[in-house]
Design an enzyme around this catalytic site. Structure first.
Site, short mmCIF file in Angstrom:
data_model
loop_
_atom_site.label_atom_id
_atom_site.label_comp_id
_atom_site.label_asym_id
_atom_site.label_seq_id
_atom_site.Cartn_x
_atom_site.Cartn_y
_atom_site.Cartn_z
N CYS A 86 -13.65 -3.72 0.52
CA CYS A 86 -12.44 -3.67 -0.28
C CYS A 86 -11.61 -5.23 0.16
O CYS A 86 -10.96 -5.60 -0.80
CB CYS A 86 -11.64 -2.47 0.10
SG CYS A 86 -10.02 -2.44 -0.85
N GLY B 294 0.02 -6.56 4.68
CA GLY B 294 0.29 -6.31 6.09
C GLY B 294 -0.77 -6.32 7.02
O GLY B 294 -0.42 -5.52 8.22
N CYS C 280 -9.95 6.10 2.31
CA CYS C 280 -9.18 6.46 1.20
C CYS C 280 -9.68 7.21 0.06
O CYS C 280 -8.90 8.31 -0.48
CB CYS C 280 -8.48 5.19 0.59
SG CYS C 280 -9.41 4.23 -0.28
N SER D 36 0.58 -1.17 -0.01
CA SER D 36 -0.07 0.16 0.13
C SER D 36 0.74 1.07 0.07
O SER D 36 0.40 2.38 -0.26
CB SER D 36 -0.86 -0.02 1.53
OG SER D 36 -0.13 0.12 2.41
N GLY D 37 2.24 1.12 0.51
CA GLY D 37 3.07 2.43 0.68
C GLY D 37 3.17 2.87 2.04
O GLY D 37 4.04 3.59 2.48
N GLY D 38 2.65 1.86 2.92
CA GLY D 38 2.76 2.09 4.34
C GLY D 38 4.03 1.05 5.02
O GLY D 38 4.30 0.27 4.20
N VAL D 39 4.08 1.22 6.19
CA VAL D 39 5.12 0.43 6.91
C VAL D 39 4.95 -1.14 6.93
O VAL D 39 5.63 -1.76 6.86
CB VAL D 39 5.47 1.08 8.27
CG1 VAL D 39 4.17 1.06 9.35
CG2 VAL D 39 6.41 0.41 8.86
N ASP D 40 3.48 -1.18 7.30
CA ASP D 40 2.98 -2.72 7.42
C ASP D 40 3.30 -3.56 6.31
O ASP D 40 3.96 -4.48 6.26
CB ASP D 40 1.58 -2.88 8.09
CG ASP D 40 1.60 -2.05 9.41
OD1 ASP D 40 2.54 -2.07 10.30
OD2 ASP D 40 0.28 -1.59 9.62
N SER D 41 2.84 -3.09 5.15
CA SER D 41 2.65 -3.82 4.03
C SER D 41 4.37 -4.17 3.54
O SER D 41 4.57 -4.97 2.94
CB SER D 41 2.03 -3.35 2.65
OG SER D 41 2.29 -2.13 2.49
#
Length: 373
Positions: free
Chosen positions: A101, A125, A198, A8-13
Site C-alpha cells: 500500500c 504519520g 484493513c 487515516s483517522g488515527g492519532v499519528d496522522s
C-alpha cells in the site's frame, strides 16, 4: 510548501498534519477512500480504512483548521493491494499488504496526484526520518522511537519519492505524540492503534481468503506431511490458510512422537502439500529476493555490502539481523550472520546501513540452516 497530509483517522496522522501546518506549510488534509463498498471492509474505531476513520480524520482537520477532502482510490487499491494479497497467498507465499500500500497507493498514486495538482509534498504519520546527506542525497532513516519505527514498510520508496515526503513524527516517541494530540484538542488522542489488515473485516485472513479466492485457489485441499518422515499427519482445505512459521490451527490428528509442537515449514500450492516440523527447522541463514527498490542511488550488480553497520530486517516489527548482502541484476542474495526463524517467500527483506535504509526486495527463496550432524 504546499503539502497534502494523508489523514487515516488515527492519532499519528492527525498530529503529523498539525505539525506540518504549524511549521508554516500550506496544508490540505485528505482521507483515502479505499473500499468500493464501505461495508466490505472492517468496522469500528480501528485506525484505518473505515467510515468512522473518515469522520475522525475530518474532525481532526477541522480542529487543526485545514481544508479536508476525500480521495477515492478504491479501484487502484483493489488492484494493487487486495488482488496482490490474494495472488501472493494463492502462490503459497506470505505478502505484506501495508508495504504494498505504501509503494503503490500512498507514495505512488497519492504523491503523483498531489504533484499533478501543484502540491510539493505528502506528509504522513509514519515513524521514520528523512535526512539530507553531505553530498545532497536524500536518505531514509529509522525513527527515534525504535518500538514504533516504520522504516521497514517504507523501504520501497525511491529517492525521488523521498524528496517529496514529510514524516513529522520521526523524532518523537509515541507517548509524546498522544500527549501532544490531547493538548491540541484532537479527539483521536486515545484512539487505539490499528494492527490488523484493513480489508479483512474480522481479522480472519484464512476465512476471508477462502471466500474471496473461490475458483482462483490453486487447490481446494491437500495433505499435511511430516518433514522428517513424509508421513501424512492430516488434511487441510487450502494452502492459503497457512504461512511459514505458523503453529496454531494445524489440526493435526496426533501429537509428534517427542511431544513438541510442529510448525509450518513449507507450502506447495500446486500439490496442496503443507510440510510441518520442529521449530529448529524454521531457522534460515540465507534469503534471496527480487523486485529490488533502492532508497537512493541504485547499487550496481556485483556490489557486496558487509561490515558492522550492515543489517537486514525481515518483518515489520522484527529484529535486525547482521548480514552480508550481494547485489545482482534486480536481485539480492542475503547471507544472515544471525539466522532468522519463520521467514516466508513474499515477505520483504529491507537492507540497512546503520540507521539508513539502503533498499528492499521481495523474498523469493530461503535456505534453511543445516541440522548439526
Amino acid at each position: 510548501m504546499k503539502v497534502v497530509a494523508a489523514m487515516s483517522g488515527g492519532v499519528d496522522s492527525a498530529v503529523a498534519a498539525a505539525r506540518a501546518a504549524e511549521a508554516g506549510h500550506e496544508v490540505t488534509g485528505i482521507h483515502l477512500a479505499l473500499s468500493r463498498n464501505p461495508k466490505s471492509y472492517r468496522s469500528g474505531a480501528r485506525g484505518c480504512c473505515t467510515i468512522e476513520d473518515a469522520n475522525d480524520a475530518r474532525r481532526a482537520a477541522d480542529v487543526i483548521g485545514i481544508p479536508f477532502y476525500v480521495w477515492d482510490l478504491s479501484d487502484r487499491f483493489h488492484t494493487d493491494v487486495v488482488e496482490d494479497f490474494m495472488d501472493t497467498y494463492a502462490a503459497g507465499q506470505t505478502p505484506n499488504p501495508c508495504l504494498r500500500c505504501n509503494e503503490k497507493i500512498k507514495f505512488a498514486a497519492v504523491l503523483d496526484k498531489a504533484l499533478a495538482l501543484g502540491f510539493d509534498a505528502v506528509a504522513t504519520g509514519h515513524y521514520a526520518t528523512v535526512r539530507t546527506s553531505s553530498s545532497g542525497a536524500i536518505e531514509l532513516h529509522r525513527a527515534i522511537d525504535a518500538a514504533k519505527d516504520q522504516s521497514y514498510v517504507l523501504g520501497v520508496l525511491d529517492e525521488q519519492q523521498l524528496r517529496h515526503s514529510l514524516f513529522p513524527l520521526g523524532d518523537t516517541p509515541k507517548p509524546q505524540v498522544r500527549a501532544e494530540a490531547a493538548a491540541r484538542g484532537l479527539l483521536v488522542a486515545d484512539k487505539p492503534d490499528s494492527h490488523d489488515i484493513c480489508f479483512v473485516a474480522d481479522g480472519d485472513n484464512a476465512g476471508w481468503l477462502r471466500e474471496k479466492l473461490g475458483d482462483r485457489a490453486p487447490n481446494q485441499g491437500g495433505e499435511i506431511r511430516d518433514d522428517a518422515t513424509g508421513e501424512v499427519l492430516g488434511e487441510h482445505e487450502g494452502t492459503f490458510a497457512f504461512t511459514i512459521g505458523q503453529r496454531k490451527g494445524l489440526r493435526l490428528g496426533r501429537p509428534a512422537p517427542d511431544g513438541r509442537p510442529r510448525y509450518v515449514l513449507d507450502i506447495e500450492p500446486v500439490s496442496g502439500t503443507v510440510t510441518v516440523g520442529p521449530r529448529e527447522r524454521l531457522a534460515v541463514d540465507q534469503v534471496s529476493g527480487d523486485r529490488v527498490r533502492w532508497c537512493g542511488a541504485p547499487l550496481a550488480a556485483g556490489t557486496v555490502l558487509a561490515g558492522d553497520g550492515v543489517s537486514v530486517q525481515l518483518r515489520a516489527h522484527g529484529a535486525e539481523h547482521r548480514a552480508v548482502v550481494r547485489v545482482g541484476d534486480d536481485a539480492l542474495v542475503v547471507d544472515l550472520l544471525d539466522p532468522a526463524d519463520g521467514i516466508a517467500p513474499g515477505q520483504a527483506v529491507v537492507v540497512y546501513d546503520g540507521t539508513r535504509v539502503v533498499g528492499s526486495a521481495t523474498i523469493t527463496a530461503t535456505h534453511r540452516v543445516e541440522a548439526a550432524g
